[in-house]
Every structure is written in structure tokens, then in C-alpha cells.
Design a protein around this motif. Structure first.
Motif, PDB file in Angstrom:
ATOM      1  N   LEU A  82      49.844  25.699  -7.575  1.00 28.19           N
ATOM      2  CA  LEU A  82      49.826  27.160  -7.562  1.00 28.19           C
ATOM      3  C   LEU A  82      49.054  27.706  -8.758  1.00 28.19           C
ATOM      4  O   LEU A  82      48.225  28.621  -8.611  1.00 28.19           O
ATOM      5  CB  LEU A  82      51.257  27.707  -7.567  1.00 28.19           C
ATOM      6  N   LEU A  83      49.286  27.127  -9.940  1.00 29.81           N
ATOM      7  CA  LEU A  83      48.544  27.580 -11.121  1.00 29.81           C
ATOM      8  C   LEU A  83      47.056  27.308 -10.946  1.00 29.81           C
ATOM      9  O   LEU A  83      46.212  28.121 -11.355  1.00 29.81           O
ATOM     10  CB  LEU A  83      49.084  26.901 -12.376  1.00 29.81           C
ATOM     11  N   GLU A  84      46.734  26.180 -10.329  1.00 29.54           N
ATOM     12  CA  GLU A  84      45.339  25.832 -10.064  1.00 29.54           C
ATOM     13  C   GLU A  84      44.656  26.902  -9.208  1.00 29.54           C
ATOM     14  O   GLU A  84      43.559  27.374  -9.529  1.00 29.54           O
ATOM     15  CB  GLU A  84      45.320  24.485  -9.350  1.00 29.54           C
ATOM     16  N   ARG A  85      45.329  27.321  -8.135  1.00 30.51           N
ATOM     17  CA  ARG A  85      44.748  28.340  -7.252  1.00 30.51           C
ATOM     18  C   ARG A  85      44.615  29.678  -7.962  1.00 30.51           C
ATOM     19  O   ARG A  85      43.603  30.384  -7.811  1.00 30.51           O
ATOM     20  CB  ARG A  85      45.615  28.493  -5.993  1.00 30.51           C
ATOM     21  N   GLU A  86      45.627  30.029  -8.760  1.00 26.62           N
ATOM     22  CA  GLU A  86      45.574  31.299  -9.493  1.00 26.62           C
ATOM     23  C   GLU A  86      44.433  31.288 -10.508  1.00 26.62           C
ATOM     24  O   GLU A  86      43.717  32.289 -10.674  1.00 26.62           O
ATOM     25  CB  GLU A  86      46.910  31.534 -10.210  1.00 26.62           C
ATOM     26  N   LEU A  87      44.242  30.171 -11.183  1.00 30.97           N
ATOM     27  CA  LEU A  87      43.164  30.069 -12.182  1.00 30.97           C
ATOM     28  C   LEU A  87      41.793  30.110 -11.518  1.00 30.97           C
ATOM     29  O   LEU A  87      40.864  30.746 -12.036  1.00 30.97           O
ATOM     30  CB  LEU A  87      43.315  28.778 -12.987  1.00 30.97           C
ATOM     31  N   GLU A  88      41.651  29.414 -10.399  1.00 34.31           N
ATOM     32  CA  GLU A  88      40.362  29.444  -9.699  1.00 34.31           C
ATOM     33  C   GLU A  88      39.997  30.862  -9.283  1.00 34.31           C
ATOM     34  O   GLU A  88      38.841  31.288  -9.403  1.00 34.31           O
ATOM     35  CB  GLU A  88      40.408  28.528  -8.476  1.00 34.31           C
ATOM     36  N   ALA A  89      40.995  31.610  -8.815  1.00 29.49           N
ATOM     37  CA  ALA A  89      40.742  32.993  -8.410  1.00 29.49           C
ATOM     38  C   ALA A  89      40.363  33.859  -9.610  1.00 29.49           C
ATOM     39  O   ALA A  89      39.490  34.728  -9.516  1.00 29.49           O
ATOM     40  CB  ALA A  89      41.977  33.559  -7.714  1.00 29.49           C
ATOM     41  N   ALA A  90      41.019  33.611 -10.752  1.00 30.13           N
ATOM     42  CA  ALA A  90      40.766  34.424 -11.939  1.00 30.13           C
ATOM     43  C   ALA A  90      39.434  34.086 -12.599  1.00 30.13           C
ATOM     44  O   ALA A  90      38.747  34.975 -13.117  1.00 30.13           O
ATOM     45  CB  ALA A  90      41.903  34.248 -12.943  1.00 30.13           C
ATOM     46  N   LEU A  91      39.048  32.802 -12.570  1.00 29.26           N
ATOM     47  CA  LEU A  91      37.853  32.365 -13.291  1.00 29.26           C
ATOM     48  C   LEU A  91      36.607  32.266 -12.399  1.00 29.26           C
ATOM     49  O   LEU A  91      35.482  32.323 -12.907  1.00 29.26           O
ATOM     50  CB  LEU A  91      38.112  30.992 -13.931  1.00 29.26           C
ATOM     51  N   GLY A  92      36.808  32.056 -11.095  1.00 27.13           N
ATOM     52  CA  GLY A  92      35.664  31.818 -10.227  1.00 27.13           C
ATOM     53  C   GLY A  92      35.011  30.485 -10.509  1.00 27.13           C
ATOM     54  O   GLY A  92      33.794  30.323 -10.335  1.00 27.13           O
ATOM     55  N   MET A  93      35.799  29.493 -10.948  1.00 23.17           N
ATOM     56  CA  MET A  93      35.306  28.159 -11.267  1.00 23.17           C
ATOM     57  C   MET A  93      36.222  27.128 -10.604  1.00 23.17           C
ATOM     58  O   MET A  93      37.400  27.403 -10.373  1.00 23.17           O
ATOM     59  CB  MET A  93      35.340  27.903 -12.785  1.00 23.17           C
ATOM     60  N   PRO A  94      35.719  25.917 -10.309  1.00 21.13           N
ATOM     61  CA  PRO A  94      36.584  24.854  -9.800  1.00 21.13           C
ATOM     62  C   PRO A  94      37.574  24.420 -10.897  1.00 21.13           C
ATOM     63  O   PRO A  94      37.175  24.151 -12.032  1.00 21.13           O
ATOM     64  CB  PRO A  94      35.619  23.721  -9.458  1.00 21.13           C
ATOM     65  N   VAL A  95      38.857  24.361 -10.557  1.00 25.42           N
ATOM     66  CA  VAL A  95      39.901  24.083 -11.548  1.00 25.42           C
ATOM     67  C   VAL A  95      40.836  22.993 -11.033  1.00 25.42           C
ATOM     68  O   VAL A  95      41.165  22.956  -9.848  1.00 25.42           O
ATOM     69  CB  VAL A  95      40.717  25.355 -11.860  1.00 25.42           C
TER      70      VAL A  95
END
Length: 298
Positions: A82-95
């Protein structure tokens, strides 16, 4: 434009971020900030907190092809996902997000094994030797568990000192060391300080007092450290019983790295429980493991 990866180690005290230039194969940036405000109760809030700090790492013109974050407090695959998906959405980078203990094995230059953290808290993390499923033991918090951590060592030391006082025995070096560390005149004040003056979050700051008392000859302190080492070995044993790859055990964290007697107690107990398992005390910063995982995923 330079292709880069970012490795992040979010610890309980500080967060370290490292930028690797893939073409040059060199570290192009390294930044450490306090972890003040970091929490995983709200993963959307955690993502916002972390994204703001990661966004400051790339240089103008950098193309970030992967971010790997080892996150203190992400204790389940579901939390990490879940944190991975939230970070990808916030950063626009693969996480990719993993528990911070999963950074230790790659930081040691290994591909498989168990990572053990003994700092403010304690946790062991590994992968199943056949399915590669993530396995963890410990990490339940300083009140309920985290045996062998700085917080738990101080907790157990205080309990031992107070139990001795209940038996009518005089203060010995461990009790005196705790009173000095907390700056209080007696045991009632010590109990009050531990309960109310900063609370559990400050206990680990006083762990050096336990080791100082042990060096002074306190049998009580030595036993607390022995039990702490046994608690850490128990975490590794739990993972081994559940099928984890035990090709190596890599230990890190502010307490076990700074206190050789704790690592020695852990090694001694682990050799009894799991003979032949190699142990390594990590001297490389765990963020190097995040960078290595990011490099492998490009």
C-alpha cells in the motif's frame, strides 16, 4: 539526462537517502534527515511525508528509474504494497517498499539470508527458502516485545532493579547507573521518569547505562544483556523454523553495532540454537542495501 536510482532507509531516528548514477556507477548524492514525524498508522500520510523528502534528492536532469525504500514500521507485505502504491502516485516514479531490515542482506553484498535489526526496536526479516515469501519476527513495539533492542534492554534493566528493591536488596551498579542516566535521586523517581518524562520513546537513549554497569561488574546488567542476546537469537530461530533461508544472518542497528557485548551474547546463543549459521555485523550503512536493490530492479 542521467539515469539514476534512489535508495532510502527510513529508521526510527533518522532517514538516509542515496542517489546512484547508473552510468557512472557512483554515488551522486547522499542526504540524511531526522525521522521526526514518520509513522505508519496512516500510510497515505507516511507516503506524503516520505515523498516530500525523496523529491529533494534528484539533480536537475536526472531520470529516476527506480526508488527502493526500506521503511521502519512496515511490518507486513500488505503495508509495504500500500505504501508502495501511495508513493508511486505521489512521486510519479517506480517504487519498491520493503521493511528496513530487508536492506541488511544486500548491504552486506549477499543475495539471501536474514536481516536482524537491534536499535531502538528489534525485528528479524527473511524470505522463505522455496517460495521467497517474506517472513518476519518481532517488531511488536517496545512495550510488548522488541527484546534485545535498546528500549527493551532499559525496560528489562529497570524491572530487574525494581524487583531487587522489592526483595529488600540494596542498589547495585545497574540501579545506580540508571539513576545517573535519568538524573533522579531514587527508584520512585526513576519509575515516574520512565512512565511520564518522554515515555517509552526515550528509553533507548539510556541503553548505554546498562552496558556501563555490566562493564563495572554488575551481574544484574550482564544477565539483562545475555537475555537480550537470547531474545534476538530467538527471532532468527523463529524464522528458521518457518522455512527462512538461513544462509547468513546480518545484524545491524545502533545498539548491536555500538555494543560488542550484545552482539557477542547474540552470537553465542545463536550458535546453540542454529549451529553453523554464519553471522555478520553490518558496518556498511543499510541505505547501501536499498541502492543495491534498486540497481538490481533496473
Amino acid at each position: 539526462m542521467s539515469r539514476v536510482v534512489i535508495g532510502v532507509d527510513v529508521g526510527g531516528t533518522k532517514t538516509r537517502m542515496r542517489l546512484l548514477d547508473l552510468a557512472a556507477g557512483q554515488v551522486a548524492g547522499d542526504r540524511t534527515v531526522p525521522s521526526t514525524g514518520w509513522q505508519t498508522r496512516s500510510l497515505s500520510g507516511a507516503a506524503t511525508w516520505l515523498a516530500q523528502r525523496i523529491a529533494a534528492v534528484p539533480r536537475p536532469g536526472d531520470e529516476v528509474v527506480r526508488v527502493v525504500a526500506g521503511a521502519h514500521g512496515c511490518e507486513t507485505p500488505e503495508q509495504c504494497d500500500l505504501l508502495e502504491r501511495e508513493l508511486e502516485a505521489a512521486l510519479g516514479m517506480p517504487v519498491t517498499v520493503v521493511n528496513d531490515a530487508e536492506l541488511l542482506v544486500p548491504a552486506a553484498g549477499l543475495t539471501a539470508g536474514i536481516g536482524l535489526i537491534a536499535g531502538t526496536g528489534s525485528v528479524a526479516v527473511g524470505r522463505h527458502r522455496e517460495t521467497a515469501a517474506r517472513l518476519s519476527a518481532g517488531g511488536w513495539g517496545w512495550v510488548l516485545g522488541d527484546d534485545g533492542s535498546g528500549s527493551a534492554l532499559v525496560r528489562d534493566a529497570a524491572r530487574a532493579v525494581l524487583a531487587r528493591a522489592d526483595d529488600g536488596a540494596p542498589l547495585e551498579p545497574l540501579g545506580r547507573a540508571l539513576l545517573r542516566s535519568y538524573g533522579v535521586p531514587g527508584l520512585p523517581e526513576l519509575a515516574a521518569a520512565m512512565s511520564w518524562d518522554g515515555g517509552v520513546e526515550t528509553w533507548a537513549d539510556h541503553a548505554p547505562a546498562v552496558f556501563a554497569a555490566a562493564a563495572e561488574g554488575s551481574v544484574l546488567a550482564q544477565e539483562v544483556i545475555r537475555r537480550g542476546g537470547a531474545g534476538l537469537a530467538h527471532l532468527v530461530e523463529c524464522l528458521a523454523r518457518r522455512g527462512a533461508d538461513t544462509g547468513a544472518v546480518v545484524a545491524a542497528g545502533g545498539v548491536i553495532v555500538a555494543q560488542p557485548t550484545l552482539f557477542a551474547a547474540f552470537e553465542k546463543e545463536l550458535a546453540v540454537r542454529l549451529p553453523g549459521v554464519a553471522t555478520t555485523l553490518l558496518r556498511t550503512p543499510p541505505v547501501a542495501g536499498a541502492v543495491e536493490l534498486a540497481r538490481r530492479r533496473t
